[in-house]
Design an enzyme around this catalytic site. Sequence first.
Site, PDB file in Angstrom:
ATOM      1  N   ASP A  12       0.868  -1.180   0.000  1.00 27.79           N
ATOM      2  CA  ASP A  12       0.000   0.000   0.000  1.00 27.79           C
ATOM      3  C   ASP A  12       0.903   1.228   0.000  1.00 27.79           C
ATOM      4  OD1 ASP A  12      -3.267   0.258   1.023  1.00 27.79           O
ATOM      5  OD2 ASP A  12      -2.045   2.084   0.905  1.00 27.79           O
ATOM      6  N   PHE A 129     -16.680  -9.700  -4.146  1.00 27.32           N
ATOM      7  CA  PHE A 129     -18.064  -9.579  -3.679  1.00 27.32           C
ATOM      8  C   PHE A 129     -18.178  -9.522  -2.165  1.00 27.32           C
ATOM      9  CE2 PHE A 129     -18.126 -12.037  -7.690  1.00 27.32           C
ATOM     10  CZ  PHE A 129     -18.815 -11.136  -8.469  1.00 27.32           C
ATOM     11  N   CYS A 244     -19.282   1.600  -1.562  1.00 31.31           N
ATOM     12  CA  CYS A 244     -19.472   0.839  -2.806  1.00 31.31           C
ATOM     13  C   CYS A 244     -20.775   1.140  -3.539  1.00 31.31           C
ATOM     14  CB  CYS A 244     -19.355  -0.655  -2.520  1.00 31.31           C
ATOM     15  SG  CYS A 244     -17.658  -1.148  -2.203  1.00 31.31           S
ATOM     16  N   LYS A 247     -21.500   4.756  -5.141  1.00 35.56           N
ATOM     17  CA  LYS A 247     -20.580   5.168  -6.219  1.00 35.56           C
ATOM     18  C   LYS A 247     -20.601   4.164  -7.368  1.00 35.56           C
ATOM     19  CE  LYS A 247     -16.597   2.529  -5.269  1.00 35.56           C
ATOM     20  NZ  LYS A 247     -15.967   1.590  -6.161  1.00 35.56           N
TER      21      LYS A 247
HETATM   22  N1  LIG Z   1     -14.934  -2.318   0.602  1.00 40.28           N
HETATM   23  C1  LIG Z   1     -15.675  -3.290   0.096  1.00 40.28           C
HETATM   24  O1  LIG Z   1     -16.519  -3.876   0.778  1.00 40.28           O
HETATM   25  C2  LIG Z   1     -15.517  -3.721  -1.346  1.00 40.28           C
HETATM   26  C3  LIG Z   1     -16.195  -4.865  -1.795  1.00 40.28           C
HETATM   27  C4  LIG Z   1     -16.024  -5.253  -3.124  1.00 40.28           C
HETATM   28  C5  LIG Z   1     -15.272  -4.490  -3.983  1.00 40.28           C
HETATM   29  N2  LIG Z   1     -14.655  -3.367  -3.514  1.00 40.28           N
HETATM   30  C6  LIG Z   1     -13.830  -2.592  -4.460  1.00 40.28           C
HETATM   31  O2  LIG Z   1     -12.479  -2.778  -4.091  1.00 40.28           O
HETATM   32  C7  LIG Z   1     -11.741  -1.590  -4.335  1.00 40.28           C
HETATM   33  C8  LIG Z   1     -11.070  -1.115  -3.049  1.00 40.28           C
HETATM   34  O3  LIG Z   1     -12.077  -0.785  -2.118  1.00 40.28           O
HETATM   35  P1  LIG Z   1     -11.724  -0.433  -0.606  1.00 40.28           P
HETATM   36  O4  LIG Z   1     -13.032  -0.220   0.066  1.00 40.28           O
HETATM   37  O5  LIG Z   1     -10.778  -1.433  -0.060  1.00 40.28           O
HETATM   38  O6  LIG Z   1     -10.968   0.968  -0.821  1.00 40.28           O
HETATM   39  P2  LIG Z   1      -9.970   1.713   0.188  1.00 40.28           P
HETATM   40  O7  LIG Z   1      -9.891   3.103  -0.353  1.00 40.28           O
HETATM   41  O8  LIG Z   1     -10.402   1.470   1.575  1.00 40.28           O
HETATM   42  O9  LIG Z   1      -8.585   0.969   0.007  1.00 40.28           O
HETATM   43  C9  LIG Z   1      -7.809   1.138  -1.130  1.00 40.28           C
HETATM   44  C10 LIG Z   1      -6.341   1.124  -0.706  1.00 40.28           C
HETATM   45  O10 LIG Z   1      -5.545   1.269  -1.867  1.00 40.28           O
HETATM   46  C11 LIG Z   1      -4.400   2.017  -1.510  1.00 40.28           C
HETATM   47  N3  LIG Z   1      -3.736   2.549  -2.707  1.00 40.28           N
HETATM   48  C12 LIG Z   1      -4.078   3.621  -3.455  1.00 40.28           C
HETATM   49  N4  LIG Z   1      -3.218   3.776  -4.470  1.00 40.28           N
HETATM   50  C13 LIG Z   1      -2.306   2.772  -4.388  1.00 40.28           C
HETATM   51  C14 LIG Z   1      -1.187   2.387  -5.155  1.00 40.28           C
HETATM   52  N5  LIG Z   1      -0.829   3.056  -6.249  1.00 40.28           N
HETATM   53  N6  LIG Z   1      -0.467   1.321  -4.765  1.00 40.28           N
HETATM   54  C15 LIG Z   1      -0.814   0.627  -3.649  1.00 40.28           C
HETATM   55  N7  LIG Z   1      -1.891   0.936  -2.893  1.00 40.28           N
HETATM   56  C16 LIG Z   1      -2.613   1.989  -3.246  1.00 40.28           C
HETATM   57  C17 LIG Z   1      -4.949   3.080  -0.598  1.00 40.28           C
HETATM   58  O11 LIG Z   1      -3.919   3.675   0.181  1.00 40.28           O
HETATM   59  C18 LIG Z   1      -5.951   2.266   0.227  1.00 40.28           C
HETATM   60  O12 LIG Z   1      -5.352   1.733   1.396  1.00 40.28           O
HETATM   61  C19 LIG Z   1     -12.746  -0.588  -4.929  1.00 40.28           C
HETATM   62  O13 LIG Z   1     -12.704  -0.676  -6.320  1.00 40.28           O
HETATM   63  C20 LIG Z   1     -14.068  -1.093  -4.403  1.00 40.28           C
HETATM   64  O14 LIG Z   1     -15.152  -0.690  -5.215  1.00 40.28           O
HETATM   65  C21 LIG Z   1     -14.739  -2.980  -2.215  1.00 40.28           C
END
Ligand SMILES: NC(=O)c1ccc[n+]([C@@H]2O[C@H](COP(=O)([O-])OP(=O)(O)OC[C@H]3O[C@@H](n4cnc5c(N)ncnc54)[C@H](O)[C@@H]3O)[C@@H](O)[C@H]2O)c1
Length: 417
Positions: A12, A129, A244, A247
């Site tokens: 990260d 999911f 999620c 957006k």
């Molecule tokens: N949160 C959920 O329940 C969920 C469920 C299914 C899908 N998703 C999808 O998964 C993705 C991530 O969601 P999230 O809720 O974990 O987001 P989040 O913003 O909580 O986490 C994303 C992480 O990516 C890191 N990051 C950003 N740029 C980076 C880079 N260049 N290299 C390495 N790390 C980097 C950020 O610092 C952050 O810690 C999204 O596309 C979301 O739609 C999320």
Amino acid sequence: MASIGHEVIGIDVDLDKIDALSRGEAPFYEPGLPEILVEGVASGRLRFSADISDAAGAQVHFLAVGTPQQPGGYAADLTFVDAAVDALIPHLAPGDVLAGKSTVPVGTAVGIAERIRSTGATLVWNPEFLREGWAVQDTITPDRLVVGIPKDAGGERAAGILREVYHPAVAAETPFIVTDYATAELVKVAANAFLATKISFINAMAEIAEVTGADVTQLADAIGHDSRIGRRYLGSGIGFGGGCLPKDIRAFSARAEELGRGESIAFLREMDAINLRRRARAVRLTIDALDGVYEKNITVLGAAFKPHSDDVRDSPALDVAIHLRGFGANVTVTDPAAIPNARRLHPQLTYVEDRDEALRDADAILIVTEWDEYRRQLSPEHASSLTDGRVIIDGRNCLDAAAWRDAGWRYFGMGRP
Ligand SMILES: NC(=O)c1ccc[n+]([C@@H]2O[C@H](COP(=O)([O-])OP(=O)(O)OC[C@H]3O[C@@H](n4cnc5c(N)ncnc54)[C@H](O)[C@@H]3O)[C@@H](O)[C@H]2O)c1
């Protein structure tokens, strides 16, 4: 992944997160995660780094960075995906698999595949999911796995590697759907669009119930008995939020417009509008119940967008709290897990950790996140011992209305008399 036997390195760009994770501390609230994280770190199979070059040598690279809503628009912001792919490219080797997990607009994968072509790695799209609050269980025992692969020979090989990665789920005969990129990308947004529609459908029925004296919770029970419909996701209330669903349906609409098919999913805009109207409805109910909220003490039970999470992104609970404050109410917010995140986002609100202290002298109580602490463990008798206010707004239709009324409270639900 470490718990099922793999050697894992998590990368990260956020150094604080990497430091916490390396110490075995989860940087957010997620039931079961701290235990499994400590185990993973102790086993030596799970490490963390802020240096992308540490990804070199891995056979499989999961891409799971955020895809938030663009500021000032509906479309997804792919900045983080692009940056992560660019950073990873020098460390990809022939035969590696890059597995996209982020939720992206349909058509994104094919572009990434093109960008990594010269590395000899193969891109697959493997949408995620998991549900926040159930993330550990959903990851280890998912209800299905979807893998979008390219048409060339590398695709089948990469799908085979993912079968090995997910070996316990595959052994348990979890449906493993191998498809093309576009279908895999669409499966994710279609699933979210369906869930959002189901919630907004019942909330639309709540709006009709409100003008007819009907009870939307009984209506949901009655239609839910039809196995073609099902009762799950028919919980009426102040609607969905989080990082999620909102957006994702907006990004889907924006992408459909770009593809010239905006009308096909124009209904999603309506689902979004219904959803947002329910937050306004809870605010209006409170104003009417108190005959104005100016300088009234209002306790808001819940800040997280849903229970078992500390995620406050687009939280309906906080939205309601902010609006009530805007009308001049003295708003006190409490939550078992989300206060630190809520405070960072909305420092202007008053936060109290202890539920009972938060309830003291409240003119009205709003339950907006259905944590057990509020829904099961707060009796009207106990609330009566903390305040003389006798107004309860049930923003999640999760309380026993009769019990509160019998105890002398004025109970207001969402679409139920
Ligand atoms: N949160 C959920 O329940 C969920 C469920 C299914 C899908 N998703 C999808 O998964 C993705 C991530 O969601 P999230 O809720 O974990 O987001 P989040 O913003 O909580 O986490 C994303 C992480 O990516 C890191 N990051 C950003 N740029 C980076 C880079 N260049 N290299 C390495 N790390 C980097 C950020 O610092 C952050 O810690 C999204 O596309 C979301 O739609 C999320």
